[in-house]
Scaffold this motif. Structure first.
Motif, PDB file in Angstrom:
ATOM      1  N   LEU A  16       0.826  -1.212   0.000  1.00 59.83           N
ATOM      2  CA  LEU A  16       0.000   0.000   0.000  1.00 59.83           C
ATOM      3  C   LEU A  16       0.860   1.261   0.000  1.00 59.83           C
ATOM      4  O   LEU A  16       0.568   2.221  -0.725  1.00 59.83           O
ATOM      5  CB  LEU A  16      -0.933   0.005   1.217  1.00 59.83           C
ATOM      6  CG  LEU A  16      -2.148  -0.917   1.165  1.00 59.83           C
ATOM      7  CD1 LEU A  16      -2.848  -0.946   2.526  1.00 59.83           C
ATOM      8  CD2 LEU A  16      -3.124  -0.465   0.079  1.00 59.83           C
TER       9      LEU A  16
ATOM     10  N   ILE B  15       0.847   4.093  -2.910  1.00 61.19           N
ATOM     11  CA  ILE B  15       0.585   5.524  -2.688  1.00 61.19           C
ATOM     12  C   ILE B  15       1.734   6.372  -3.226  1.00 61.19           C
ATOM     13  O   ILE B  15       1.525   7.396  -3.877  1.00 61.19           O
ATOM     14  CB  ILE B  15       0.349   5.791  -1.187  1.00 61.19           C
ATOM     15  CG1 ILE B  15      -0.967   5.147  -0.730  1.00 61.19           C
ATOM     16  CG2 ILE B  15       0.338   7.292  -0.894  1.00 61.19           C
ATOM     17  CD1 ILE B  15      -1.152   5.103   0.773  1.00 61.19           C
TER      18      ILE B  15
ATOM     19  N   LEU C 256       1.461   6.517  -6.970  1.00 61.27           N
ATOM     20  CA  LEU C 256       0.399   7.417  -7.419  1.00 61.27           C
ATOM     21  C   LEU C 256       0.831   8.879  -7.299  1.00 61.27           C
ATOM     22  O   LEU C 256       0.620   9.675  -8.227  1.00 61.27           O
ATOM     23  CB  LEU C 256      -0.877   7.169  -6.604  1.00 61.27           C
ATOM     24  CG  LEU C 256      -2.092   8.025  -6.983  1.00 61.27           C
ATOM     25  CD1 LEU C 256      -2.478   7.791  -8.440  1.00 61.27           C
ATOM     26  CD2 LEU C 256      -3.270   7.712  -6.060  1.00 61.27           C
ATOM     27  N   ILE C 257       1.457   9.238  -6.167  1.00 65.76           N
ATOM     28  CA  ILE C 257       1.926  10.616  -5.978  1.00 65.76           C
ATOM     29  C   ILE C 257       2.977  10.964  -7.030  1.00 65.76           C
ATOM     30  O   ILE C 257       2.925  12.033  -7.660  1.00 65.76           O
ATOM     31  CB  ILE C 257       2.505  10.803  -4.561  1.00 65.76           C
ATOM     32  CG1 ILE C 257       1.391  10.689  -3.511  1.00 65.76           C
ATOM     33  CG2 ILE C 257       3.214  12.155  -4.435  1.00 65.76           C
ATOM     34  CD1 ILE C 257       1.907  10.615  -2.082  1.00 65.76           C
TER      35      ILE C 257
END
Length: 219
Positions: free
Chosen positions: A131, A135, A138-139
């Motif tokens: 996870l 994240i 994605l950032i």
């Protein structure tokens, strides 16, 4: 109990890796700054200052298109190694039976607090590594898009051409070319260590099998 090793010895791997990252990042910044200013000079535009380049699409795009691919690689590698195997590779779980990482967590005195807490916190914690990388991917993906979009429109202005919207740029082949060229190289690198570790060794490295272990054995 007091550790017999000092702080650097206990954390030397992460310290050296982060230090190398900053050294090469500085090198990227300085050479990128020089390259961008040469191109601006050729077009008859004023050079960028240090701070202007730090906020430029050229620097943001170059940084995050690479970070994005690294985080994608790590996230998928972590997930794929849960169920996929490679016979003889030091990067793979054993072909038979359950391993320590497969067992259900049990609460004990020194267990991380989500294990002690249980419930939703434990369910999240059991997948927190993938996870976290998801994240970060994605950032980085969004910042890569922002930097690439900004650099594209900057080049359009320099060339006295019209700029485009963010939604239109999302369909531009240039952005996806930047991503795909990095993504494929990351998986080539991972496949290389998975396969080469079947036959090759590095004495003392946890990424290698013991030097005398047969090729067809999975540690």
């Amino acid at each position: 109990m007091r550790s017999k090793h000092n702080f650097f010895y206990r954390n030397s791997l992460s310290i050296v890796l982060i230090l190398l990252m900053f050294i090469f990042w500085a090198g990227q910044f300085l050479t990128g700054w020089s390259t961008e200013n040469k191109e601006l000079d050729e077009e008859g535009h004023a050079a960028m200052s240090f701070w202007q380049y730090a906020q430029s699409g050229h620097f943001i795009q170059a940084t995050f298109e690479n970070w994005e691919s690294e985080f994608l690689q790590m996230m998928l590698y972590i997930l794929l190694t849960v169920s996929l195997r490679q016979k003889g590779s030091s990067e793979s779980k054993s072909l038979e039976g359950k391993e320590e990482v497969d067992k259900e967590p049990e609460s004990h005195t020194r267990a991380p607090w989500p294990v002690k807490k249980g419930g939703i916190w434990l369910r999240i914690y059991k997948h927190s590594l993938s996870l976290a990388f998801g994240i970060l991917f994605l950032i980085s993906f969004l910042l890569h898009f922002y930097g690439s979009y900004k650099e594209y429109n900057t080049q359009q202005i320099v060339k006295h051409k019209s700029t485009i919207s963010a939604s239109d740029y999302l369909l531009e082949s240039r952005f996806w070319f930047e991503s795909f060229q990095n993504w494929q190289s990351e998986f080539l690198a991972v496949a290389s260590i998975v396969l080469l570790s079947v036959w090759l060794r590095e004495k003392g490295s946890p990424e290698s099998k013991p030097v005398d272990m047969p090729h067809d054995e999975t540690p």
